[in-house]
Design an enzyme around this catalytic site. Structure first.
Site, PDB file in Angstrom:
ATOM      1  N   ASP A  80       0.854  -1.181   0.000  1.00  0.00           N
ATOM      2  CA  ASP A  80       0.000   0.000   0.000  1.00  0.00           C
ATOM      3  C   ASP A  80       0.895   1.239   0.000  1.00  0.00           C
ATOM      4  O   ASP A  80       1.805   1.366   0.820  1.00  0.00           O
ATOM      5  CB  ASP A  80      -0.878  -0.017   1.249  1.00  0.00           C
ATOM      6  CG  ASP A  80      -1.717   1.225   1.395  1.00  0.00           C
ATOM      7  OD1 ASP A  80      -1.185   2.241   1.893  1.00  0.00           O
ATOM      8  OD2 ASP A  80      -2.900   1.188   1.021  1.00  0.00           O
ATOM      9  N   ASP A 133      -7.087   5.133  -9.784  1.00  0.00           N
ATOM     10  CA  ASP A 133      -8.502   4.751  -9.865  1.00  0.00           C
ATOM     11  C   ASP A 133      -9.367   5.998  -9.717  1.00  0.00           C
ATOM     12  O   ASP A 133      -9.252   6.726  -8.731  1.00  0.00           O
ATOM     13  CB  ASP A 133      -8.834   3.752  -8.764  1.00  0.00           C
ATOM     14  CG  ASP A 133     -10.150   3.031  -9.002  1.00  0.00           C
ATOM     15  OD1 ASP A 133     -11.114   3.694  -9.431  1.00  0.00           O
ATOM     16  OD2 ASP A 133     -10.211   1.822  -8.750  1.00  0.00           O
ATOM     17  N   LYS A 182     -18.123   7.104  -9.334  1.00  0.00           N
ATOM     18  CA  LYS A 182     -19.446   7.276  -8.728  1.00  0.00           C
ATOM     19  C   LYS A 182     -19.371   8.240  -7.554  1.00  0.00           C
ATOM     20  O   LYS A 182     -18.408   8.240  -6.791  1.00  0.00           O
ATOM     21  CB  LYS A 182     -19.999   5.927  -8.274  1.00  0.00           C
ATOM     22  CG  LYS A 182     -20.294   4.971  -9.423  1.00  0.00           C
ATOM     23  CD  LYS A 182     -20.872   3.662  -8.918  1.00  0.00           C
ATOM     24  CE  LYS A 182     -21.174   2.719 -10.078  1.00  0.00           C
ATOM     25  NZ  LYS A 182     -21.721   1.425  -9.607  1.00  0.00           N
ATOM     26  N   ASP A 219      -7.534  10.199 -17.207  1.00  0.00           N
ATOM     27  CA  ASP A 219      -8.369  10.343 -18.402  1.00  0.00           C
ATOM     28  C   ASP A 219      -9.836  10.552 -18.014  1.00  0.00           C
ATOM     29  O   ASP A 219     -10.714  10.432 -18.858  1.00  0.00           O
ATOM     30  CB  ASP A 219      -8.236   9.119 -19.311  1.00  0.00           C
ATOM     31  CG  ASP A 219      -8.733   7.837 -18.663  1.00  0.00           C
ATOM     32  OD1 ASP A 219      -8.452   7.631 -17.460  1.00  0.00           O
ATOM     33  OD2 ASP A 219      -9.411   7.036 -19.335  1.00  0.00           O
ATOM     34  N   THR A 223       0.466   3.895 -21.817  1.00  0.00           N
ATOM     35  CA  THR A 223       0.177   2.718 -21.013  1.00  0.00           C
ATOM     36  C   THR A 223      -1.165   2.133 -21.440  1.00  0.00           C
ATOM     37  O   THR A 223      -1.946   2.776 -22.138  1.00  0.00           O
ATOM     38  CB  THR A 223       0.121   3.062 -19.518  1.00  0.00           C
ATOM     39  OG1 THR A 223      -1.026   3.897 -19.272  1.00  0.00           O
ATOM     40  CG2 THR A 223       1.376   3.811 -19.076  1.00  0.00           C
ATOM     41  N   LYS A 224      -1.448   0.921 -20.982  1.00  0.00           N
ATOM     42  CA  LYS A 224      -2.713   0.294 -21.350  1.00  0.00           C
ATOM     43  C   LYS A 224      -3.895   1.068 -20.796  1.00  0.00           C
ATOM     44  O   LYS A 224      -4.978   1.097 -21.404  1.00  0.00           O
ATOM     45  CB  LYS A 224      -2.746  -1.151 -20.870  1.00  0.00           C
ATOM     46  CG  LYS A 224      -2.795  -1.325 -19.357  1.00  0.00           C
ATOM     47  CD  LYS A 224      -2.935  -2.784 -18.976  1.00  0.00           C
ATOM     48  CE  LYS A 224      -3.066  -2.957 -17.470  1.00  0.00           C
ATOM     49  NZ  LYS A 224      -3.253  -4.374 -17.081  1.00  0.00           N
ATOM     50  N   PHE A 225      -3.708   1.736 -19.644  1.00  0.00           N
ATOM     51  CA  PHE A 225      -4.800   2.510 -19.062  1.00  0.00           C
ATOM     52  C   PHE A 225      -5.110   3.724 -19.926  1.00  0.00           C
ATOM     53  O   PHE A 225      -6.267   4.072 -20.138  1.00  0.00           O
ATOM     54  CB  PHE A 225      -4.439   2.929 -17.638  1.00  0.00           C
ATOM     55  CG  PHE A 225      -4.288   1.783 -16.692  1.00  0.00           C
ATOM     56  CD1 PHE A 225      -5.402   1.148 -16.151  1.00  0.00           C
ATOM     57  CD2 PHE A 225      -3.033   1.305 -16.349  1.00  0.00           C
ATOM     58  CE1 PHE A 225      -5.274   0.085 -15.279  1.00  0.00           C
ATOM     59  CE2 PHE A 225      -2.895   0.240 -15.489  1.00  0.00           C
ATOM     60  CZ  PHE A 225      -4.015  -0.378 -14.953  1.00  0.00           C
ATOM     61  N   GLU A 226      -4.063   4.367 -20.436  1.00  0.00           N
ATOM     62  CA  GLU A 226      -4.273   5.505 -21.318  1.00  0.00           C
ATOM     63  C   GLU A 226      -4.928   5.065 -22.621  1.00  0.00           C
ATOM     64  O   GLU A 226      -5.877   5.694 -23.102  1.00  0.00           O
ATOM     65  CB  GLU A 226      -2.934   6.184 -21.618  1.00  0.00           C
ATOM     66  CG  GLU A 226      -3.064   7.393 -22.520  1.00  0.00           C
ATOM     67  CD  GLU A 226      -1.749   8.102 -22.723  1.00  0.00           C
ATOM     68  OE1 GLU A 226      -1.749   9.145 -23.398  1.00  0.00           O
ATOM     69  OE2 GLU A 226      -0.720   7.626 -22.196  1.00  0.00           O
TER      70      GLU A 226
END
Length: 233
Positions: free
Chosen positions: A116, A139, A143, A175, A212-215
């Site tokens: 962590d 993250d 919501k 993003d 990156t894959k997240f982008e």
């Protein structure tokens, strides 16, 4: 610079900024965690990290929080071999993937924590010892009822400011437009950070940030990417 973390700076941990996922490990990732992690890990003891001893040299230390699959960290470490790099994540498959990349690239200026990030900063990072920090695509907790879980909040920034050296850089990217505005508001309200590009301004793409894959996933959804660049006062 203090040799020990300031214990009074630990944020309240009733709410964490992540949920542990049970990702499936490939055989390669499992091997990496068993064979490579002991070599690259930041040890739990001694409790406070001794960066020169850990890396075997004196060099600026940069921290990436939330490495994902390690693409950004491997790219930055390869681009800046004269820096020491530390990457943190709680997701074993991502750490396993990073370790495999470090092995393939022959990089030895990276250390890894399967931990962590807040606990690591609070317990193991000496005051004023970080020259830079990178937080790419945390993250978004999109919501409304989950926004309290977002990492970028005042208590976390208080802790991070203690561990960053004066003049150290903090790079952020997301993003999610809502989270980007949230980051701006929280960062601008904090007295220990200055926006490099002017009050409330977003930054050009961080030159050290490879895709990156997240982008890529966000762009496929039509999301714009927002970068921020702050300096620790």
């Amino acid at each position: 610079m203090s040799d020990h973390p300031s214990q009074h700076q630990r944020p309240e941990r009733a709410i964490r900024s992540y949920v542990l996922r049970k990702g499936r490990l490939t055989k390669g990732q499992q091997r990496a965690l068993e064979e490579l992690l002991p070599r690259f890990a930041v040890p739990e003891a001694p409790r406070v990290a001794d960066w020169p001893a850990l890396f075997g040299r004196e060099a600026p230390v940069a921290l990436e929080i939330g490495i994902g699959g390690g693409e950004a960290l491997v790219g930055m470490a390869g681009r800046h071999p004269n820096w020491n790099w530390v990457g943190l994540d709680v997701y074993p498959p991502g750490v396993g993937k990073l370790l495999l990349s470090l092995e393939a690239e022959g990089l030895d200026n990276v250390r890894v924590g399967l931990v962590d990030a807040v606990d690591f900063l609070a317990d193991q990072v000496p005051d004023g010892s970080l020259a830079a920090c990178y937080i790419f695509f945390p993250d978004p907790w999109s919501k409304e009822r989950h926004k309290k879980r977002r990492l970028i909040q005042a208590p976390f920034l208080d802790l991070l400011a203690e561990r960053l050296a004066p003049g150290a850089d903090l790079f952020l990217a997301t993003d999610w437009a809502d989270y980007a505005q949230w980051m701006v508001e929280v960062m601008e309200a904090h007295p220990r950070y200055a926006n490099i590009h002017g009050p409330g301004a977003f930054a050009p793409r961080c030159p050290d940030r490879p895709p990156t894959k997240f982008e890529e996933r966000g762009e496929q959804r039509g999301h714009e990417v927002y970068d921020l660049h702050y300096r620790r006062l």
